[in-house]
Design a protein around this motif. Structure first.
Motif, short mmCIF file in Angstrom:
data_model
loop_
_atom_site.label_atom_id
_atom_site.label_comp_id
_atom_site.label_asym_id
_atom_site.label_seq_id
_atom_site.Cartn_x
_atom_site.Cartn_y
_atom_site.Cartn_z
N LYS A 197 0.79 -1.13 0.06
CA LYS A 197 -0.17 0.27 -0.22
C LYS A 197 0.91 1.27 0.09
O LYS A 197 1.79 1.11 0.91
CB LYS A 197 -0.54 -0.22 1.17
CG LYS A 197 -1.71 -0.59 1.20
CD LYS A 197 -2.56 -0.98 2.71
CE LYS A 197 -4.21 -2.16 2.76
NZ LYS A 197 -4.11 -2.43 4.08
N HIS A 234 -3.89 5.25 -1.61
CA HIS A 234 -4.11 6.07 -0.51
C HIS A 234 -4.37 7.54 -1.05
O HIS A 234 -2.85 7.98 -0.91
CB HIS A 234 -4.19 5.73 0.67
CG HIS A 234 -4.62 4.68 1.23
ND1 HIS A 234 -5.97 4.07 2.14
CD2 HIS A 234 -4.26 2.96 0.99
CE1 HIS A 234 -6.25 3.12 1.80
NE2 HIS A 234 -5.40 2.03 1.69
N PHE A 249 -4.88 0.31 -10.23
CA PHE A 249 -4.38 0.85 -8.53
C PHE A 249 -5.72 0.27 -8.01
O PHE A 249 -6.85 0.94 -8.58
CB PHE A 249 -3.60 1.70 -8.33
CG PHE A 249 -2.09 1.40 -8.78
CD1 PHE A 249 -1.37 0.87 -7.87
CD2 PHE A 249 -1.56 2.41 -9.89
CE1 PHE A 249 0.14 0.86 -8.69
CE2 PHE A 249 -0.67 2.33 -10.37
CZ PHE A 249 0.30 1.74 -9.76
N GLU A 250 -5.66 -0.70 -6.90
CA GLU A 250 -7.35 0.21 -6.08
C GLU A 250 -7.22 1.30 -5.27
O GLU A 250 -5.94 1.52 -5.43
CB GLU A 250 -7.43 -0.40 -4.85
CG GLU A 250 -7.45 -2.40 -5.54
CD GLU A 250 -7.57 -3.33 -4.50
OE1 GLU A 250 -8.09 -2.57 -3.53
OE2 GLU A 250 -8.26 -3.93 -5.37
N ARG A 295 -8.24 10.08 -8.82
CA ARG A 295 -8.92 8.68 -9.06
C ARG A 295 -8.86 8.54 -10.28
O ARG A 295 -8.29 6.26 -10.38
CB ARG A 295 -9.67 8.36 -7.89
CG ARG A 295 -10.27 6.84 -7.47
CD ARG A 295 -12.25 7.10 -7.34
NE ARG A 295 -12.06 7.90 -6.14
CZ ARG A 295 -12.25 6.52 -4.75
NH1 ARG A 295 -12.26 5.34 -5.11
NH2 ARG A 295 -12.62 7.40 -4.20
N THR A 326 -2.45 -0.66 -3.92
CA THR A 326 -3.27 0.61 -3.68
C THR A 326 -2.85 1.76 -3.16
O THR A 326 -1.68 1.64 -2.40
CB THR A 326 -4.05 -0.45 -2.10
OG1 THR A 326 -4.92 -1.95 -2.50
CG2 THR A 326 -5.28 0.79 -1.62
N GLU A 366 -8.19 4.63 -2.99
CA GLU A 366 -9.32 5.72 -1.24
C GLU A 366 -9.02 6.44 -1.32
O GLU A 366 -7.51 7.24 -1.34
CB GLU A 366 -9.14 4.54 0.18
CG GLU A 366 -9.46 3.35 -0.40
CD GLU A 366 -9.40 2.01 0.69
OE1 GLU A 366 -9.52 3.08 1.98
OE2 GLU A 366 -9.11 1.13 1.04
N GLU A 407 -7.15 4.74 -11.26
CA GLU A 407 -7.63 3.12 -11.46
C GLU A 407 -7.06 2.23 -12.74
O GLU A 407 -7.30 1.72 -12.76
CB GLU A 407 -9.11 3.45 -10.94
CG GLU A 407 -8.84 3.72 -9.08
CD GLU A 407 -11.11 4.04 -9.19
OE1 GLU A 407 -11.28 3.63 -8.44
OE2 GLU A 407 -11.33 4.73 -10.23
#
Length: 281
Positions: A2, A35, A73-74, A65, A33, A76, A69
């Motif tokens: 992450k 953030h 990637f994921e 985002r 991921t 948040e 994405e």
């Protein structure tokens, strides 16, 4: 893995976050991921007439985002309030981030120690490895200065415990690394020490490890001021990133980042990947 990417939604942050080559490098080292975090400073009030800072910042993060994405990637997003470096560190711990990334304008021609206050404070207090991603100065449409984040690495070591911890980062960085320059600087206070192991031997052992992974490696052994010599080697070999531990032989507490690491973070021309010591329990 992450990654936490801190942004102030400026053009410099956009360049650091949306660069396709940088995103590819993160993918290669195993980041799945991301953030995205932006911090509204405590002294900015959401009740100011006609302005909703939280909503505007969320809209900015949402635009990032979609790009990230699309790269696989994921993602948040987090819009928070408070002191930026403290909130960024807090979220990094909460989400168990493996790396924090912050964009920073490159050196000013008028002043070497130009690094954003948030990046500087993160370098002094980070609890996870920190990538300071250099971005062009004095332009309305800045670009990152070294796109291939981990392709060519300059690893600086004093053979301390935390320098060894920084070297361990190659366990994942090596998937995006092609060349490494290993450098050790013998300062005047080191001369005449009773160490049993020749520093050149220690560098050779680390070089052998990297070469066994198929990474082209060279060794630099210097005498002089550590920060000055490391930065001189950077000017000569032009690495993508300098990899260094945030504390060497100094016994002062971690919040007072060792002067060598601090000088490198402040004055390096390219990116710096800073590995902190384990957090005290």
């Amino acid at each position: 893995m992450k990654a936490l990417c801190a942004t102030d939604l400026s053009a410099a942050s956009e360049a650091a976050i949306e660069n396709e080559t940088c995103l590819e490098c993160l993918d290669r080292i195993g980041v799945g991921t991301i953030h995205l975090v932006t911090v509204v400073p405590s002294n900015v009030h959401s009740g100011m007439p006609g302005i909703n800072f939280d909503e505007r910042r969320q809209q900015g993060l949402d635009s990032y985002r979609s790009v990230i994405e699309a790269a696989g990637f994921e993602v948040e997003t987090h819009v928070v309030r408070g002191t930026p470096y403290r909130r960024i560190n807090g979220i990094a711990e909460t989400v168990r981030a493996d790396i924090t990334i912050v964009g920073s304008r490159g050196k000013s021609p008028l002043e070497n120690r130009i690094i954003g206050s948030t990046a500087r404070n993160l370098a002094r207090t980070t609890v996870v490895p920190l990538l300071v991603n250099r971005v062009e100065r004095a332009t309305d449409t800045p670009e990152v200065l070294r796109e291939h984040l981990f392709q060519r690495i300059l690893f600086a070591t004093d053979f301390s415990e935390n320098a060894d911890r920084a070297f361990d980062a190659f366990s994942y960085l090596r998937h995006a690394t092609e060349e490494v320059t290993l450098v050790h600087v013998r300062s005047p206070k080191d001369r005449g020490s009773d160490d049993d192991i020749d520093p050149r031997e220690q560098l050779s052992e680390r070089a052998e490890t990297l070469e066994n992974w198929g990474i082209e490696t060279r060794i630099e052994f210097r005498d002089g001021d550590p920060a000055e010599e490391i930065l001189a080697v950077e000017d000569e070999v032009m690495p993508s990133t300098i990899l260094v531990g945030s504390r060497g032989r100094s016994r002062i507490r971690r919040l007072l980042l060792g002067s060598v690491s601090e000088d490198i973070v402040a004055q390096a021309s390219g990116n710096v990947f800073l590995v902190p010591p384990p957090r005290a329990v």
